[in-house]
Design a protein around this motif. Sequence first.
Motif, PDB file in Angstrom:
ATOM      1  N   TYR A 131       0.840  -1.203   0.000  1.00  0.00           N
ATOM      2  CA  TYR A 131       0.000   0.000   0.000  1.00  0.00           C
ATOM      3  C   TYR A 131       0.875   1.254   0.000  1.00  0.00           C
ATOM      4  O   TYR A 131       0.662   2.188  -0.781  1.00  0.00           O
ATOM      5  CB  TYR A 131      -0.917  -0.030   1.231  1.00  0.00           C
ATOM      6  CG  TYR A 131      -1.659   1.253   1.495  1.00  0.00           C
ATOM      7  CD1 TYR A 131      -2.734   1.644   0.689  1.00  0.00           C
ATOM      8  CD2 TYR A 131      -1.282   2.088   2.546  1.00  0.00           C
ATOM      9  CE1 TYR A 131      -3.406   2.833   0.930  1.00  0.00           C
ATOM     10  CE2 TYR A 131      -1.958   3.271   2.797  1.00  0.00           C
ATOM     11  CZ  TYR A 131      -3.018   3.646   1.992  1.00  0.00           C
ATOM     12  OH  TYR A 131      -3.673   4.821   2.237  1.00  0.00           O
ATOM     13  N   GLU A 132       1.909   1.271   0.871  1.00  0.00           N
ATOM     14  CA  GLU A 132       2.823   2.417   0.944  1.00  0.00           C
ATOM     15  C   GLU A 132       3.598   2.571  -0.366  1.00  0.00           C
ATOM     16  O   GLU A 132       3.827   3.684  -0.839  1.00  0.00           O
ATOM     17  CB  GLU A 132       3.799   2.259   2.121  1.00  0.00           C
ATOM     18  CG  GLU A 132       3.156   2.317   3.496  1.00  0.00           C
ATOM     19  CD  GLU A 132       2.510   3.665   3.812  1.00  0.00           C
ATOM     20  OE1 GLU A 132       2.857   4.673   3.163  1.00  0.00           O
ATOM     21  OE2 GLU A 132       1.656   3.707   4.716  1.00  0.00           O
ATOM     22  N   LYS A 135       1.334   4.115  -2.987  1.00  0.00           N
ATOM     23  CA  LYS A 135       1.218   5.569  -2.761  1.00  0.00           C
ATOM     24  C   LYS A 135       2.487   6.283  -3.237  1.00  0.00           C
ATOM     25  O   LYS A 135       2.421   7.338  -3.865  1.00  0.00           O
ATOM     26  CB  LYS A 135       1.012   5.849  -1.262  1.00  0.00           C
ATOM     27  CG  LYS A 135      -0.438   5.793  -0.833  1.00  0.00           C
ATOM     28  CD  LYS A 135      -0.733   6.620   0.417  1.00  0.00           C
ATOM     29  CE  LYS A 135       0.150   6.286   1.592  1.00  0.00           C
ATOM     30  NZ  LYS A 135      -0.337   6.904   2.837  1.00  0.00           N
ATOM     31  N   ASN A 139       2.543   8.826  -6.289  1.00  0.00           N
ATOM     32  CA  ASN A 139       2.908  10.220  -6.009  1.00  0.00           C
ATOM     33  C   ASN A 139       4.087  10.664  -6.879  1.00  0.00           C
ATOM     34  O   ASN A 139       4.121  11.788  -7.381  1.00  0.00           O
ATOM     35  CB  ASN A 139       3.260  10.364  -4.523  1.00  0.00           C
ATOM     36  CG  ASN A 139       3.464  11.805  -4.119  1.00  0.00           C
ATOM     37  OD1 ASN A 139       2.662  12.677  -4.463  1.00  0.00           O
ATOM     38  ND2 ASN A 139       4.541  12.087  -3.410  1.00  0.00           N
ATOM     39  N   ARG A 283      -4.772   0.247  -4.269  1.00  0.00           N
ATOM     40  CA  ARG A 283      -5.413   1.260  -3.413  1.00  0.00           C
ATOM     41  C   ARG A 283      -4.458   2.433  -3.175  1.00  0.00           C
ATOM     42  O   ARG A 283      -4.837   3.599  -3.305  1.00  0.00           O
ATOM     43  CB  ARG A 283      -5.802   0.647  -2.059  1.00  0.00           C
ATOM     44  CG  ARG A 283      -7.151  -0.009  -2.051  1.00  0.00           C
ATOM     45  CD  ARG A 283      -7.652  -0.297  -0.639  1.00  0.00           C
ATOM     46  NE  ARG A 283      -8.639  -1.370  -0.708  1.00  0.00           N
ATOM     47  CZ  ARG A 283      -8.382  -2.643  -0.418  1.00  0.00           C
ATOM     48  NH1 ARG A 283      -7.190  -3.011  -0.014  1.00  0.00           N
ATOM     49  NH2 ARG A 283      -9.321  -3.555  -0.529  1.00  0.00           N
ATOM     50  N   GLY A 284      -3.222   2.115  -2.783  1.00  0.00           N
ATOM     51  CA  GLY A 284      -2.230   3.167  -2.527  1.00  0.00           C
ATOM     52  C   GLY A 284      -1.938   3.969  -3.777  1.00  0.00           C
ATOM     53  O   GLY A 284      -1.893   5.204  -3.750  1.00  0.00           O
ATOM     54  N   TYR A 285      -1.764   3.265  -4.888  1.00  0.00           N
ATOM     55  CA  TYR A 285      -1.436   3.922  -6.162  1.00  0.00           C
ATOM     56  C   TYR A 285      -2.556   4.864  -6.588  1.00  0.00           C
ATOM     57  O   TYR A 285      -2.306   6.017  -6.973  1.00  0.00           O
ATOM     58  CB  TYR A 285      -1.194   2.842  -7.225  1.00  0.00           C
ATOM     59  CG  TYR A 285      -0.830   3.393  -8.589  1.00  0.00           C
ATOM     60  CD1 TYR A 285       0.455   3.888  -8.824  1.00  0.00           C
ATOM     61  CD2 TYR A 285      -1.756   3.426  -9.624  1.00  0.00           C
ATOM     62  CE1 TYR A 285       0.801   4.403 -10.075  1.00  0.00           C
ATOM     63  CE2 TYR A 285      -1.422   3.928 -10.871  1.00  0.00           C
ATOM     64  CZ  TYR A 285      -0.145   4.415 -11.092  1.00  0.00           C
ATOM     65  OH  TYR A 285       0.195   4.926 -12.320  1.00  0.00           O
ATOM     66  N   GLU A 287      -4.749   6.322  -4.777  1.00  0.00           N
ATOM     67  CA  GLU A 287      -4.862   7.477  -3.868  1.00  0.00           C
ATOM     68  C   GLU A 287      -4.069   8.674  -4.380  1.00  0.00           C
ATOM     69  O   GLU A 287      -4.488   9.816  -4.260  1.00  0.00           O
ATOM     70  CB  GLU A 287      -4.334   7.093  -2.472  1.00  0.00           C
ATOM     71  CG  GLU A 287      -5.416   6.887  -1.446  1.00  0.00           C
ATOM     72  CD  GLU A 287      -4.850   6.554  -0.081  1.00  0.00           C
ATOM     73  OE1 GLU A 287      -4.027   7.340   0.446  1.00  0.00           O
ATOM     74  OE2 GLU A 287      -5.231   5.502   0.453  1.00  0.00           O
ATOM     75  N   THR A 288      -2.889   8.399  -4.931  1.00  0.00           N
ATOM     76  CA  THR A 288      -2.003   9.494  -5.325  1.00  0.00           C
ATOM     77  C   THR A 288      -1.945   9.721  -6.830  1.00  0.00           C
ATOM     78  O   THR A 288      -1.513  10.778  -7.279  1.00  0.00           O
ATOM     79  CB  THR A 288      -0.572   9.238  -4.797  1.00  0.00           C
ATOM     80  OG1 THR A 288      -0.170   7.916  -5.187  1.00  0.00           O
ATOM     81  CG2 THR A 288      -0.513   9.345  -3.284  1.00  0.00           C
ATOM     82  N   LYS A 290      -4.660   8.955  -9.152  1.00  0.00           N
ATOM     83  CA  LYS A 290      -5.933   9.037  -9.879  1.00  0.00           C
ATOM     84  C   LYS A 290      -6.126  10.385 -10.564  1.00  0.00           C
ATOM     85  O   LYS A 290      -6.738  10.478 -11.627  1.00  0.00           O
ATOM     86  CB  LYS A 290      -7.098   8.755  -8.926  1.00  0.00           C
ATOM     87  CG  LYS A 290      -8.397   8.565  -9.700  1.00  0.00           C
ATOM     88  CD  LYS A 290      -9.596   8.230  -8.844  1.00  0.00           C
ATOM     89  CE  LYS A 290     -10.808   8.074  -9.756  1.00  0.00           C
ATOM     90  NZ  LYS A 290     -12.056   8.016  -9.021  1.00  0.00           N
ATOM     91  N   SER A 291      -5.576  11.443  -9.974  1.00  0.00           N
ATOM     92  CA  SER A 291      -5.827  12.799 -10.487  1.00  0.00           C
ATOM     93  C   SER A 291      -5.361  12.990 -11.930  1.00  0.00           C
ATOM     94  O   SER A 291      -5.925  13.802 -12.659  1.00  0.00           O
ATOM     95  CB  SER A 291      -5.126  13.825  -9.593  1.00  0.00           C
ATOM     96  OG  SER A 291      -3.732  13.578  -9.585  1.00  0.00           O
ATOM     97  N   TYR A 363     -13.026   2.686  -8.981  1.00  0.00           N
ATOM     98  CA  TYR A 363     -12.246   3.889  -9.297  1.00  0.00           C
ATOM     99  C   TYR A 363     -12.697   4.543 -10.600  1.00  0.00           C
ATOM    100  O   TYR A 363     -12.155   5.560 -10.999  1.00  0.00           O
ATOM    101  CB  TYR A 363     -10.765   3.536  -9.383  1.00  0.00           C
ATOM    102  CG  TYR A 363     -10.214   3.009  -8.079  1.00  0.00           C
ATOM    103  CD1 TYR A 363      -9.992   3.883  -7.009  1.00  0.00           C
ATOM    104  CD2 TYR A 363      -9.941   1.653  -7.904  1.00  0.00           C
ATOM    105  CE1 TYR A 363      -9.508   3.400  -5.808  1.00  0.00           C
ATOM    106  CE2 TYR A 363      -9.448   1.181  -6.699  1.00  0.00           C
ATOM    107  CZ  TYR A 363      -9.233   2.062  -5.655  1.00  0.00           C
ATOM    108  OH  TYR A 363      -8.755   1.585  -4.461  1.00  0.00           O
TER     109      TYR A 363
END
Length: 364
Positions: A131-132, A135, A139, A283-285, A287-288, A290-291, A363
């Motif tokens: 998960y980390e 992210k 990011n 999930r982690g990916y 989170e950062t 999707k934008s 998503y």
Amino acid sequence: MQQSNDTYLKILNQFELTDQPAEVAPFGNGHINDTLKVTTDKGEAKYILQRINHLIFTNVEMLQNNIHTVTSHIRKKLEAQGEDDIDRKVLTFLPAKDGKFYYFDGENYWRVCLMIPRSQSFEEVNAEFSYEAGKAFGNFQSMLSDLPEGALGETIPNFHNMEFRLQQFHDAVKANQAGRLDEVQDLVDEIEKRAKAMCIQEELYREGKLKKRTNHCDTKVNNILFDENGKVLCVIDLDTVMPGFVLSDIGDFIRTGANTGAEDDENLDNVNVNMDIFKAYTRGYMETAKSFLTPLEISMLPYGGRLLTYMQTVRFLTDYINGDTYYKTHKPKHNLIRTKAQFKLLQSLEAHAEEMDEFMKEYL
């Protein structure tokens, strides 16, 4: 390639260092470059000295320009966010005295970066670290998503180009230079069966439906540094950062991190996809990342896992047919063992494709 301490100190003298280096010792377990830890005359481990493997990275100027472009861009983003402790959140490479970010001694290319203090990396992959990692890599891509096209070169041309890898494979099959084709004909047939479906990303790119992004291209959990409390500091090992498709980065993590067996597992019963790892990383990916992702990219992320696993199956089998000329082997038929393990993982990913696609729907 071990040299004397004095030789290393002479090389370090070519860089703009703020402290006096005293001792140089091997560091880490990387397979490509030679990495050394530099301790200063005050006893502080302050710098990392690396000999760049210029047989793999043939254009060192481009390589170091890429890294400088990426780290400078991330640094500006962190400053704009009001981030403190920036020198621990992004790698800092030091210029040589001629202004370049490498030094050529007539035989080898060298570079120096600051060591990130109080940092650690992990080899194990569990759901929490996945998960980390998701992210962190999301990011990383997000911060670089506004780099202008053409800002980076391809440090290894066609690295994750499936059409190119299949062309290499077809050339190997045609030449059959090690006389091994009969032994692996069933695997050749399996690869050919999937070939058209595995070249979708190149087709979509030509149609203008998929765009190139800035990718890390080596998304392993040990390419992330964590602080003393297990929080992500930064992404490291930037040699393969280059333009490509987002499927590469999530695909490579699924291939390496979500495999319940080893890359060269001889017991194929060990080899399956770990869905908990896939879900945690995704999930982690998301989170950062999707934008900046398009709906098409999001829907294709699970396909990325199958694509990169198929690609590695093709590359191992190509090398076996060629007579083991590319990958280092450590036992008889090692590349064939690797091929079979990767193909088993591919079959497991295919079996879970529907479940993965369903998971992505939240998503979209």
